[in-house]
Write an enzyme that holds these catalytic residues in place. Sequence first.
Site, mmCIF file in Angstrom:
data_model
loop_
_atom_site.group_PDB
_atom_site.id
_atom_site.type_symbol
_atom_site.label_atom_id
_atom_site.label_comp_id
_atom_site.label_asym_id
_atom_site.label_seq_id
_atom_site.Cartn_x
_atom_site.Cartn_y
_atom_site.Cartn_z
ATOM 1 C CD1 TRP A 1 37.980 -7.279 -57.630
ATOM 2 C CD2 TRP A 1 39.829 -8.056 -58.348
ATOM 3 N NE1 TRP A 1 38.430 -6.482 -58.636
ATOM 4 C CE2 TRP A 1 39.629 -6.944 -59.116
ATOM 5 C CE3 TRP A 1 41.370 -8.433 -58.379
ATOM 6 C CZ2 TRP A 1 40.639 -6.698 -60.076
ATOM 7 C CZ3 TRP A 1 42.062 -8.389 -59.368
ATOM 8 C CH2 TRP A 1 41.756 -7.271 -60.397
ATOM 9 C CG ASP B 1 40.500 -6.974 -51.286
ATOM 10 O OD1 ASP B 1 40.374 -5.606 -51.242
ATOM 11 O OD2 ASP B 1 40.516 -7.622 -52.507
ATOM 12 C CE LYS C 1 40.117 -1.035 -56.205
ATOM 13 N NZ LYS C 1 39.930 -0.787 -57.731
HETATM 14 C C1 LIG Z 1 38.460 -5.490 -54.492
HETATM 15 C C2 LIG Z 1 39.598 -5.511 -55.217
HETATM 16 N N1 LIG Z 1 40.519 -6.310 -54.700
HETATM 17 C C3 LIG Z 1 41.735 -6.450 -55.260
HETATM 18 C C4 LIG Z 1 42.072 -5.781 -56.550
HETATM 19 C C5 LIG Z 1 43.476 -5.869 -57.152
HETATM 20 O O1 LIG Z 1 43.997 -4.877 -56.749
HETATM 21 P P1 LIG Z 1 45.646 -4.266 -57.525
HETATM 22 O O2 LIG Z 1 45.508 -4.271 -58.578
HETATM 23 O O3 LIG Z 1 46.118 -3.241 -56.382
HETATM 24 O O4 LIG Z 1 46.404 -5.826 -57.165
HETATM 25 C C6 LIG Z 1 41.117 -4.875 -57.239
HETATM 26 C C7 LIG Z 1 41.346 -3.952 -58.207
HETATM 27 O O5 LIG Z 1 40.611 -3.312 -58.736
HETATM 28 C C8 LIG Z 1 39.848 -4.559 -56.181
HETATM 29 O O6 LIG Z 1 39.114 -3.990 -56.795
#
Ligand SMILES: Cc1ncc(COP(=O)(O)O)c(C=O)c1O
Length: 360
Positions: free
Chosen positions: A101, A171, A195
Site C-alpha cells: 500500500w 495511512d 476495516k
Molecule cells: C493500509 C491500506 N491502505 C490502503 C488500502 C486501499 O484501500 P481502498 O481499497 O479503500 O482503496 C488498503 C486496503 O486494504 C490498506 O489496507
Amino acid sequence: MSRVYNFSAGPAVLPEEVLKEAADEMLDYKGSGMSVMEMSHRSKAYDTIIKEAEADLRELMNIPDNYKVLFLQGGASLQFAMIPMNLMKNRKAAYIVTGQWAKKAFQEAKIYGDAVEVASSADETFSYIPDCSDLAIPEDADYVYICENNTIYGTKFKTLPNTKGHTLVADVSSCFLSEPVDVSQYGVIYGGVQKNIGPAGVVIVIIREDLITDDTLPGTPAMLKYKIHADAQSLYNTPPAYGIYICGKVFKWIKKMGGLSAMKEYNEKKAEILYRFLDESKLFKGTVRKEDRSLMNVPFVTGSEELDAKFVKEAKEAGFENLKGHRSVGGMRASIYNAMPIEGVEKLVAFMREFEKNNG
Ligand SMILES: Cc1ncc(COP(=O)(O)O)c(C=O)c1O
C-alpha cells in the site's frame, strides 16, 4: 442465524450490536418514516447524524481544534493521488515503503512530482519496519509519507519516523481507532473505514488546517481538493451518507467500550493470545520481526503450502472465515480488528492447537 468468526482484512467484522441497531432502524429511522439510506443529506435528521459522528470521532481521538475531519469517498487509494495534488507545493515528497500500500502511494505520487523513497523493507519481504530515526529526507520535501499499519505483511510503526520537521502523512486504514494517537504529530491521518470502523465507501481524512489551501497542483478536480470538502463540511456533494451513519454508530460503540485506551488494552490481549501461541508452536510461525508486530493483522505460515491450504479449508469448515493470506504473499493471516471478540481468537488458537496435533 449463525455468525462466523470473520478474520477478513477488510471489509471486516463490525460490532454485532451496531448491526442490530442499524437493522432496527432500517425501515423507520427515529420516527422519520424512512431509512437513513433514503434520506436527503441536507435534512435536519442527517445533519445531526454527520455532526454527531464528527463530534464523537473528535472526542475519541482527542483531535485538536486546528484539524478538520473530512468524510470522503474513493477509497484509501484515491488519497494516494489527493495527497500529492494538495500537498506537493515543491513537487517533492519522501516515502517510506513498508509494503504494497505504501508502494502504491509512492508510485502514484511519482505522477505528480519527485517522490523519493527514503527507506524500505522490501529486502526482507516487508517483514519489518526500517529504522527511521535519521533518514535522508530532502530539505524541500513537502511531506514524509508512511503506511502506519501494513495490512498485508502485519507490521506496525511503534515509533513514528523522525521527519526532521517535515509534515507527516499517515495511512492508518488498518489501525484506525485501535489505540490512542497523538494527532498533533501528524499533518494528515487518513484511512478507509472498511476495516475497523464501518462499511466500504467512506474515507476519513483528518488534516491540519494550514495544509488546506487553494494552492493545489494545476488540473486538480474540485472533488479532489481538500479545501472544497472542508469548506462544505463534507457536504460539497452527496456524501456516502449511509456509511457515515454506520461509522457514527461504531464511534458510539467504542466510546461505550471505554474509548481508545480500553480498545488498545483489549486488542493487546487478543494479539498476545495469538502471538504467544505462534511463538510456542512447532508447526505455525509468525512471519514478522517481533518488535514490529501489528495488533490488527497477524500473518503466519506452516512452511508447507499444502498444509497452509489444508488449514484454511478446515478452519473455514469449523466457522473461521477468511484466514487465507493476501494473494501476493500466501500463507495465512488473521485480522483481529476492534470488533473481533476475544472468544474468536481463543477459539482460533484452540483450533490451531488441534490442527497441529493432527498434522505435526
Ligand atoms: C493500509 C491500506 N491502505 C490502503 C488500502 C486501499 O484501500 P481502498 O481499497 O479503500 O482503496 C488498503 C486496503 O486494504 C490498506 O489496507
